[in-house]
Design an enzyme around this catalytic site. Structure first.
Site, PDB file in Angstrom:
ATOM      1  N   ARG A 142      36.054  44.898  25.802  1.00 20.34           N
ATOM      2  CA  ARG A 142      36.254  43.443  25.730  1.00 20.34           C
ATOM      3  C   ARG A 142      35.381  42.707  26.743  1.00 20.34           C
ATOM      4  O   ARG A 142      35.254  41.486  26.698  1.00 20.34           O
ATOM      5  CB  ARG A 142      37.735  43.100  25.936  1.00 20.34           C
ATOM      6  CG  ARG A 142      38.221  43.116  27.364  1.00 20.34           C
ATOM      7  CD  ARG A 142      39.739  43.177  27.464  1.00 20.34           C
ATOM      8  NE  ARG A 142      40.419  41.891  27.358  1.00 20.34           N
ATOM      9  CZ  ARG A 142      40.825  41.138  28.382  1.00 20.34           C
ATOM     10  NH1 ARG A 142      40.584  41.526  29.630  1.00 20.34           N
ATOM     11  NH2 ARG A 142      41.465  40.004  28.178  1.00 20.34           N
ATOM     12  N   TRP A 149      32.048  42.703  40.897  1.00 19.08           N
ATOM     13  CA  TRP A 149      32.113  43.956  41.667  1.00 19.08           C
ATOM     14  C   TRP A 149      31.826  45.187  40.823  1.00 19.08           C
ATOM     15  O   TRP A 149      31.270  46.166  41.328  1.00 19.08           O
ATOM     16  CB  TRP A 149      33.389  44.050  42.498  1.00 19.08           C
ATOM     17  CG  TRP A 149      34.693  44.454  41.876  1.00 19.08           C
ATOM     18  CD1 TRP A 149      35.234  44.015  40.714  1.00 19.08           C
ATOM     19  CD2 TRP A 149      35.652  45.358  42.457  1.00 19.08           C
ATOM     20  NE1 TRP A 149      36.474  44.581  40.525  1.00 19.08           N
ATOM     21  CE2 TRP A 149      36.762  45.406  41.577  1.00 19.08           C
ATOM     22  CE3 TRP A 149      35.694  46.125  43.619  1.00 19.08           C
ATOM     23  CZ2 TRP A 149      37.894  46.191  41.829  1.00 19.08           C
ATOM     24  CZ3 TRP A 149      36.818  46.915  43.872  1.00 19.08           C
ATOM     25  CH2 TRP A 149      37.905  46.947  42.984  1.00 19.08           C
ATOM     26  N   ASN A 186      33.640  35.485  39.340  1.00 21.90           N
ATOM     27  CA  ASN A 186      34.269  36.718  38.883  1.00 21.90           C
ATOM     28  C   ASN A 186      33.424  37.383  37.783  1.00 21.90           C
ATOM     29  O   ASN A 186      33.225  38.594  37.772  1.00 21.90           O
ATOM     30  CB  ASN A 186      35.647  36.305  38.360  1.00 21.90           C
ATOM     31  CG  ASN A 186      36.534  37.430  37.891  1.00 21.90           C
ATOM     32  OD1 ASN A 186      37.738  37.347  37.999  1.00 21.90           O
ATOM     33  ND2 ASN A 186      35.979  38.478  37.332  1.00 21.90           N
ATOM     34  N   GLN A 197      34.919  37.605  43.288  1.00 17.18           N
ATOM     35  CA  GLN A 197      35.440  38.976  43.217  1.00 17.18           C
ATOM     36  C   GLN A 197      34.971  39.676  44.489  1.00 17.18           C
ATOM     37  O   GLN A 197      34.187  39.108  45.248  1.00 17.18           O
ATOM     38  CB  GLN A 197      34.921  39.681  41.949  1.00 17.18           C
ATOM     39  CG  GLN A 197      36.009  39.938  40.923  1.00 17.18           C
ATOM     40  CD  GLN A 197      35.592  40.894  39.818  1.00 17.18           C
ATOM     41  OE1 GLN A 197      34.417  41.154  39.600  1.00 17.18           O
ATOM     42  NE2 GLN A 197      36.555  41.420  39.089  1.00 17.18           N
ATOM     43  N   ARG A 260      45.136  31.188  33.744  1.00 20.43           N
ATOM     44  CA  ARG A 260      43.779  31.727  33.540  1.00 20.43           C
ATOM     45  C   ARG A 260      43.441  31.561  32.056  1.00 20.43           C
ATOM     46  O   ARG A 260      44.192  32.046  31.205  1.00 20.43           O
ATOM     47  CB  ARG A 260      43.740  33.218  33.911  1.00 20.43           C
ATOM     48  CG  ARG A 260      43.861  33.517  35.393  1.00 20.43           C
ATOM     49  CD  ARG A 260      44.108  35.009  35.632  1.00 20.43           C
ATOM     50  NE  ARG A 260      45.349  35.439  35.010  1.00 20.43           N
ATOM     51  CZ  ARG A 260      45.573  36.647  34.491  1.00 20.43           C
ATOM     52  NH1 ARG A 260      44.636  37.567  34.514  1.00 20.43           N
ATOM     53  NH2 ARG A 260      46.730  36.944  33.944  1.00 20.43           N
ATOM     54  N   PRO A 261      42.324  30.914  31.717  1.00 25.90           N
ATOM     55  CA  PRO A 261      42.014  30.660  30.306  1.00 25.90           C
ATOM     56  C   PRO A 261      41.997  31.929  29.452  1.00 25.90           C
ATOM     57  O   PRO A 261      42.459  31.921  28.304  1.00 25.90           O
ATOM     58  CB  PRO A 261      40.626  30.015  30.372  1.00 25.90           C
ATOM     59  CG  PRO A 261      40.605  29.348  31.715  1.00 25.90           C
ATOM     60  CD  PRO A 261      41.365  30.275  32.622  1.00 25.90           C
ATOM     61  N   GLU A 262      41.487  33.046  30.026  1.00 28.60           N
ATOM     62  CA  GLU A 262      41.338  34.280  29.245  1.00 28.60           C
ATOM     63  C   GLU A 262      42.652  35.051  29.112  1.00 28.60           C
ATOM     64  O   GLU A 262      42.720  36.047  28.391  1.00 28.60           O
ATOM     65  CB  GLU A 262      40.251  35.162  29.872  1.00 28.60           C
ATOM     66  CG  GLU A 262      40.653  35.932  31.109  1.00 28.60           C
ATOM     67  CD  GLU A 262      40.770  35.128  32.412  1.00 28.60           C
ATOM     68  OE1 GLU A 262      41.017  35.744  33.468  1.00 28.60           O
ATOM     69  OE2 GLU A 262      40.626  33.873  32.380  1.00 28.60           O
ATOM     70  N   ASP A 295      43.700  43.227  39.412  1.00 27.46           N
ATOM     71  CA  ASP A 295      44.603  42.396  38.623  1.00 27.46           C
ATOM     72  C   ASP A 295      45.275  43.258  37.561  1.00 27.46           C
ATOM     73  O   ASP A 295      44.618  43.551  36.576  1.00 27.46           O
ATOM     74  CB  ASP A 295      43.894  41.194  38.024  1.00 27.46           C
ATOM     75  CG  ASP A 295      42.466  41.485  37.543  1.00 27.46           C
ATOM     76  OD1 ASP A 295      41.879  42.517  37.928  1.00 27.46           O
ATOM     77  OD2 ASP A 295      41.937  40.653  36.790  1.00 27.46           O
ATOM     78  N   GLU A 488      37.633  52.826  31.373  1.00 29.74           N
ATOM     79  CA  GLU A 488      37.620  52.035  32.610  1.00 29.74           C
ATOM     80  C   GLU A 488      38.584  52.603  33.648  1.00 29.74           C
ATOM     81  O   GLU A 488      38.429  52.373  34.834  1.00 29.74           O
ATOM     82  CB  GLU A 488      37.977  50.572  32.320  1.00 29.74           C
ATOM     83  CG  GLU A 488      39.334  50.429  31.684  1.00 29.74           C
ATOM     84  CD  GLU A 488      39.884  49.010  31.665  1.00 29.74           C
ATOM     85  OE1 GLU A 488      39.367  48.128  32.374  1.00 29.74           O
ATOM     86  OE2 GLU A 488      40.858  48.795  30.933  1.00 29.74           O
TER      87      GLU A 488
END
Length: 557
Positions: A142, A149, A186, A197, A260-262, A295, A488
């Site tokens: 995504r 970072w 970020n 970040q 947060r918009p996302e 997060d 990830e």
């Protein structure tokens, strides 16, 4: 900023995200506009008025279809020009299976390369993506834009793949962002501009310089590097008192409310569980949590009304070990850079800043009894003594004055039972369902601990570092063998599996995971094994193995 009225806040964003038209809130804020934003807003205003501000889902969907384009239109795939077969580090890898795997990971850079289309430059108001002049490598899944970072570990991998041209372009993109916005956001989206970040830009420059010796590039950009550190000094500084003295350190803090918009609908629904007067503060703390890179995690929930609930988040109330270790390292590097450029006054300034920070970290964050550094809780006036790999970041960044720190840290890892985990170092020992907690393990955190120990002159610390590297390589390799993908994060609770928890499905790709594996293959390639012939060492055996490996050096000569 006009696209922000669509992508960052406002009635249109609220309507669409709360209608949950997409599985992932990030999808909508990544969709480019088909028209100029003021036209879209005007038409949306008319639609909202026609339905008395409660628009039926079908009409909302039709509106989006007409006024927005599908995700990913603004980016094109890009094969790095400096990619070439068989980089030298592969020759260091003895195990043929690991060597073949290393070659496949090297191939992955071609899949993760992206370039921004020229229309983002000519019509920036129609995109949430921030234009970047140079192509770049993205994390994957995504995450189709670049992140701050993450990119450091990606660059470490790219340099091992002998791709300094790609790294230079990525560095230029970051430096451009600092010149325009005064900080590195970020990620490269307008809705990420309110937060940064973990600050690793100076370190990225250092790695690039070590590889290329491009002093002219440093000279051209040293002022911009200084500007980025000024952002942290001016906006993220906190004063802490101890023993009658006052110390200055840094924390993550975002002075903006709103969801947060996302992750809009999740943030809005979480806020509904709180009294109205507490909602803006919650949203600011969630953004600070996103700025930390963790997060989300129990790290930021400890000391809240209910430490298992995300609504307890209080990121800005902590002085984090890793943030201060990163800034301390940046100050050292800036001092070295200025010396290299012949500016002794600035070199001395940064040297002094580093010394002050080391003293502050020792006074506020170091715990002699436990033998590690700990985040400091500003409201409670005490350290959070829970285990996180970030507690050892000062070893990795070389920001400590006590020569015995490594031995103490090793004992701390043993006392915390961390060496009993056979598939990787857990992110914490608390299982909250958040993704930066147990049972997930993350590549960058493995690096913090492994390289922190490996830098030590102590043979024992070096041996533990190797064993931790072996564990992580085997987890990544096993999962890759089964799924033909890198992830990830990994779940280390029952063998190695792709990780879980948090706000979205586990993503594959994956930039920083690949980077860390390449670093470990480069460092330990002659010793690492893909198979189970050395088997995972049982917990009690790790100490025994260490002892055996050290026997020759302990025996009288």
């Amino acid at each position: 900023m006009v696209p922000c009225q669509i992508y960052c806040h406002g009635e249109l964003l609220h309507h669409v995200q709360m209608a949950k038209l997409y599985q992932d809130d990030k999808q909508f804020v990544d969709m480019p506009l088909s028209l100029a934003p003021d036209q879209v807003l005007q038409r949306f205003g008319e639609l909202a008025a026609a339905y008395n501000h409660s628009i039926p889902q079908q009409q909302l969907q039709a509106f989006i279809q007409e006024h927005f384009q599908s995700v990913g239109q603004e980016l094109q795939s890009w094969t790095p020009e400096d990619w070439k077969d068989s980089p030298r580090f592969l020759q260091k890898i003895s195990d043929p299976k690991l060597r073949a795997w290393g070659e496949q990971l090297h191939q992955l850079w071609k899949k993760l390369g992206k370039k921004v289309k020229p229309e983002v430059l000519s019509h920036p108001e129609q995109f949430s993506l921030i234009y970047s002049a140079h192509p770049f490598i993205v994390p994957g899944g995504r995450f189709v834009e670049f992140y701050y970072w993450d990119s450091y570990w990606v660059m470490e991998g790219l340099l091992l793949s002998e791709m300094p041209g790609t790294v230079k372009g990525m560095l230029q993109n970051f430096l451009d962002l600092v010149r325009i916005y005064g900080h590195v956001p970020n990620g490269a989206r307008v809705y990420y501009l309110q937060r940064s970040q973990p600050p690793l830009l100076t370190l990225m420059m250092d790695r690039y310089l070590t590889h290329t010796n491009d002093t002219a590039f440093l000279r051209d950009n040293i002022g911009t590097l200084a500007l980025e550190l000024d952002f942290w000094t001016e906006n993220r500084t906190i004063s802490v008192s101890s023993g009658g003295k006052s110390y200055v350190l840094n924390h993550y803090a975002v002075p903006y409310g709103g969801p947060r918009p996302e992750s809009y609908s999740k943030d809005a629904e979480l806020a509904d569980t709180l009294p109205e007067g507490d909602r803006e503060a919650l949203w600011a703390e969630l953004k600070a949590g996103a700025e930390s890179g963790w997060d989300f995690s129990s790290r930021w929930l400890v000391g809240g009304p209910d430490p298992t609930l995300l609504s307890s988040i209080r990121t800005s109330k902590f002085v984090p070990v890793d943030l201060n270790a990163f800034l301390c390292q940046a100050e050292e590097l800036m001092s070295n850079f200025y010396s290299r450029l012949g500016n002794d006054i600035q070199a001395a300034k940064y040297r002094d800043l580093r010394q002050q920070r080391i003293a502050a970290m020792r006074a506020i964050l170091w715990d002699e009894e436990k033998g590690a550094w700990f985040d400091y809780d500003l409201e409670k006036g005490k350290k959070n003594l829970e285990f996180y790999p970030s507690n050892l970041t000062p070893l990795w960044s070389g920001c400590f004055s006590d020569l015995d720190a490594v031995d103490k840290a090793l004992k701390y890892l043993e006392d915390s039972q961390i060496l009993t985990y056979q598939y990787g170092i857990p992110t914490s020992l608390q299982n909250t369902g958040q993704q930066w907690d147990f049972p997930n393990a993350w590549a960058p955190l493995q690096d913090l601990v492994i390289r922190g120990l490996a830098k030590s002159p102590s043979p024992r610390a070096q041996e533990v570092a190797f064993q931790l590297a072996q564990n992580w390589i085997r987890t990544n390799f096993e999962v890759y063998s089964q799924k033909s993908a890198m992830f990830e994060k990994y779940d280390i609770s029952n063998g190695g599996q792709p990780g879980g928890g948090g706000e979205y499905e586990v993503q594959e790709g994956f930039g920083w995971t690949n980077g860390v594996v390449l670093m470990l293959l480069d460092r330990y390639g002659d010793r690492l094994s893909s198979g189970t012939q050395t088997a995972f060492l049982e917990p009690h055996c790790l100490s025994a193995a260490l002892l055996l490996s050290l026997l020759p050096s302990l025996l009288p000569q």
